[in-house]
Design a protein around this motif. Structure first.
Motif, mmCIF file in Angstrom:
data_model
loop_
_atom_site.group_PDB
_atom_site.id
_atom_site.type_symbol
_atom_site.label_atom_id
_atom_site.label_comp_id
_atom_site.label_asym_id
_atom_site.label_seq_id
_atom_site.Cartn_x
_atom_site.Cartn_y
_atom_site.Cartn_z
ATOM 1 N N UNK A 304 0.896 -1.224 -0.001
ATOM 2 C CA UNK A 304 0.007 0.060 0.085
ATOM 3 C C UNK A 304 0.966 1.128 -0.070
ATOM 4 N N UNK A 305 1.955 1.094 0.919
ATOM 5 C CA UNK A 305 2.989 2.333 0.822
ATOM 6 C C UNK A 305 3.385 2.492 -0.520
ATOM 7 N N UNK A 306 4.135 1.629 -1.040
ATOM 8 C CA UNK A 306 4.806 1.530 -2.430
ATOM 9 C C UNK A 306 4.016 2.213 -3.513
ATOM 10 N N UNK A 307 2.327 1.684 -3.458
ATOM 11 C CA UNK A 307 1.308 2.031 -4.335
ATOM 12 C C UNK A 307 1.037 3.824 -4.470
ATOM 13 N N UNK A 308 1.141 4.219 -3.167
ATOM 14 C CA UNK A 308 0.924 5.438 -2.937
ATOM 15 C C UNK A 308 2.254 6.444 -3.330
ATOM 16 N N UNK A 309 3.249 5.718 -3.006
ATOM 17 C CA UNK A 309 4.619 6.527 -3.322
ATOM 18 C C UNK A 309 4.895 6.403 -4.951
ATOM 19 N N UNK A 310 4.246 5.315 -5.547
ATOM 20 C CA UNK A 310 4.692 5.335 -6.974
ATOM 21 C C UNK A 310 3.614 6.217 -7.699
ATOM 22 N N UNK A 311 2.424 6.348 -7.114
ATOM 23 C CA UNK A 311 1.718 7.417 -7.672
ATOM 24 C C UNK A 311 2.136 8.803 -7.540
ATOM 25 N N UNK A 312 2.604 9.254 -6.257
ATOM 26 C CA UNK A 312 3.343 10.418 -5.951
ATOM 27 C C UNK A 312 4.402 10.699 -6.867
ATOM 28 N N UNK A 314 5.090 9.257 -9.867
ATOM 29 C CA UNK A 314 4.645 9.585 -11.136
ATOM 30 C C UNK A 314 5.523 8.473 -12.230
ATOM 31 N N UNK A 315 6.330 7.714 -11.789
ATOM 32 C CA UNK A 315 7.159 6.780 -12.290
ATOM 33 C C UNK A 315 7.475 5.369 -11.717
ATOM 34 N N UNK A 316 7.546 4.427 -12.386
ATOM 35 C CA UNK A 316 7.634 2.991 -11.758
ATOM 36 C C UNK A 316 8.755 3.014 -10.604
ATOM 37 N N UNK A 317 8.437 2.399 -9.556
ATOM 38 C CA UNK A 317 9.272 1.987 -8.622
ATOM 39 C C UNK A 317 9.891 0.564 -8.994
ATOM 40 N N UNK A 318 11.105 0.416 -9.450
ATOM 41 C CA UNK A 318 11.675 -0.826 -9.831
ATOM 42 C C UNK A 318 12.862 -1.500 -8.892
ATOM 43 N N UNK A 319 12.870 -0.516 -7.606
ATOM 44 C CA UNK A 319 14.052 -1.028 -6.980
ATOM 45 C C UNK A 319 13.590 -0.804 -5.305
ATOM 46 N N UNK A 320 13.604 -2.058 -4.450
ATOM 47 C CA UNK A 320 12.959 -1.711 -3.220
ATOM 48 C C UNK A 320 13.913 -2.260 -2.127
ATOM 49 N N UNK A 321 14.386 -1.343 -1.492
ATOM 50 C CA UNK A 321 15.591 -2.049 -0.502
ATOM 51 C C UNK A 321 14.899 -2.386 0.889
ATOM 52 N N UNK A 322 15.309 -3.429 1.365
ATOM 53 C CA UNK A 322 14.472 -4.141 2.310
ATOM 54 C C UNK A 322 15.509 -4.428 3.638
ATOM 55 N N UNK A 323 16.614 -3.702 3.637
ATOM 56 C CA UNK A 323 17.509 -3.848 4.483
ATOM 57 C C UNK A 323 19.009 -3.132 4.134
ATOM 58 N N UNK A 324 20.092 -2.979 4.951
ATOM 59 C CA UNK A 324 21.154 -2.271 4.672
ATOM 60 C C UNK A 324 21.940 -3.162 3.743
ATOM 61 N N UNK A 325 21.932 -4.528 3.866
ATOM 62 C CA UNK A 325 22.864 -5.366 3.317
ATOM 63 C C UNK A 325 22.684 -5.129 1.742
ATOM 64 N N UNK A 326 23.752 -5.340 0.844
ATOM 65 C CA UNK A 326 23.668 -5.054 -0.635
ATOM 66 C C UNK A 326 22.707 -6.082 -1.135
ATOM 67 N N UNK A 327 22.517 -7.417 -0.587
ATOM 68 C CA UNK A 327 21.630 -8.315 -1.151
ATOM 69 C C UNK A 327 20.214 -8.285 -0.896
ATOM 70 N N UNK A 328 19.931 -7.212 0.164
ATOM 71 C CA UNK A 328 18.805 -7.133 0.796
ATOM 72 C C UNK A 328 17.882 -6.142 -0.164
#
Length: 336
Positions: A304-312, A314-328
């Motif tokens: 839900x957060x990402x959908x609102x952020x993408x609307x704000x 105005x362009x696709x969100x293609x990368x989502x970081x889920x933690x500090x480490x490079x593979x997350x």
């Protein structure tokens, strides 16, 4: 051939270093070149349990097969540069444009000694403002005038454009964030030059027709170090209760924490010419998302957060970081 610019969409500290490192490993560029101001910006990259904070060498250094450049528009502190070359062991593949402006000890003294810069504006004290001032006045030295930099000198625009002519992939790495751009940020509480994607291209001598993608990095909970307006800032007690405490890579000052700012995100994406966005800190929106690597496994709250952020944005969100480490990280480019 492709040329991608990666810049910060808020006030800096968005996690650009991690995004650059991930894209580098994924897209396999032959060159990663840094634009921006200079050593007043710190980028943090975490690999496993090891954390690197860099101020001069591009944060894409973590990808071993790329040459690392410091673009013409960037200020160089020879002392910081030498320290990072030794620390990271990248002296054989790191190069500085011969026209880069030089930060002298005098610039650092002026920066730290100025009540306006140090106290009112909240400067990092790294000498960048005074050095850029002298550069504009045409009184500063260039990298070609510094003996210890001689082994690293190169013509960055020529190398970049020649690589693209050969069909190679290059990354241009920005510093700071849109909100502290000299032109577009919260003046006078800004850095000493523009920080937008257009400036990063210009810093490296790459013309606008050669840019294929602009990745703008946004933080789920924006942060700001130093003084200046911050319309969505939380009280420290609120951010502390959420378990969000951060400290600047360069100054080690505690960062101010804010709520998502959709209006700023939209304006920033517009000025930067965003083609795709990255969101960092989604695990702070919902802790259950920590370390997830597949979009389908994100929680409804995070989606839900990402959908609102993408609307704000105005362009696709293609990368989502889920933690500090490079593979997350979730790379939707891989999952589409």
């Amino acid at each position: 051939m492709s040329c991608t610019i990666i810049v910060g969409g808020f006030f800096g500290d968005e996690g650009k270093g991690k995004i650059v490192a991930h894209i580098a490993h994924h897209d396999r560029p032959t060159i990663i070149s840094r634009g921006g101001v200079g050593p007043n910006a710190g980028h943090t990259v975490q690999v496993g349990d090891k954390e690197y904070g860099v101020r001069m060498v591009p944060s894409g250094f973590i990808y071993p097969d790329a040459r690392l450049f410091i673009g013409t528009g960037v200020l160089v502190d020879p002392r910081v540069f030498a320290h990072e070359i030794d620390l990271l062991g990248v002296g054989d593949r790191t190069f500085v444009d011969h026209r880069c402006g030089i930060i002298e000890e005098e610039h650092i003294r002026r920066d730290k000694g100025s009540e306006h810069l140090a106290k009112t504006i909240g400067s990092t004290g790294s000498g960048c403002g005074p050095a850029n001032s002298d550069r504009v006045l045409r009184t500063s030295r260039q990298a070609k005038d510094v003996p210890e930099l001689q082994p690293y000198l190169i013509d960055v625009p020529l190398e970049l454009n020649t690589a693209m002519d050969r069909g190679e992939t290059v990354l241009l790495e920005g510093t700071q964030g849109f909100g502290i751009s000299l032109y577009f940020g919260t003046y006078p509480f800004v850095t000493s030059k523009d920080t937008s994607a257009s400036q990063i291209a210009a810093d490296n001598g790459v013309g606008p027709t050669r840019i294929d993608d602009v990745v703008v990095v946004f933080k789920a909970f924006p942060t700001r170090v130093g003084e200046g307006p911050f319309s969505t800032e939380m009280a420290r007690s609120v951010s502390d209760s959420m378990g969000i405490q951060e400290f600047g890579t360069v100054t080690h000052r505690q960062r101010r924490i804010g709520q998502w700012d959709g209006e700023m995100a939209h304006y920033s994406a517009m000025i930067n010419g965003c083609t795709q966005a990255a969101i960092t800190g989604i695990d702070r929106v919902d802790k259950a998302c920590y370390g997830i690597r597949e979009y389908s496994k994100l929680t409804p709250k995070a989606r839900e957060f990402l959908a609102q952020a993408e609307e704000d944005i105005g362009h696709p969100i293609t990368l989502i970081s889920t933690g500090p480490e490079i593979t997350q990280i979730i790379d939707i480019r891989d999952q589409s």
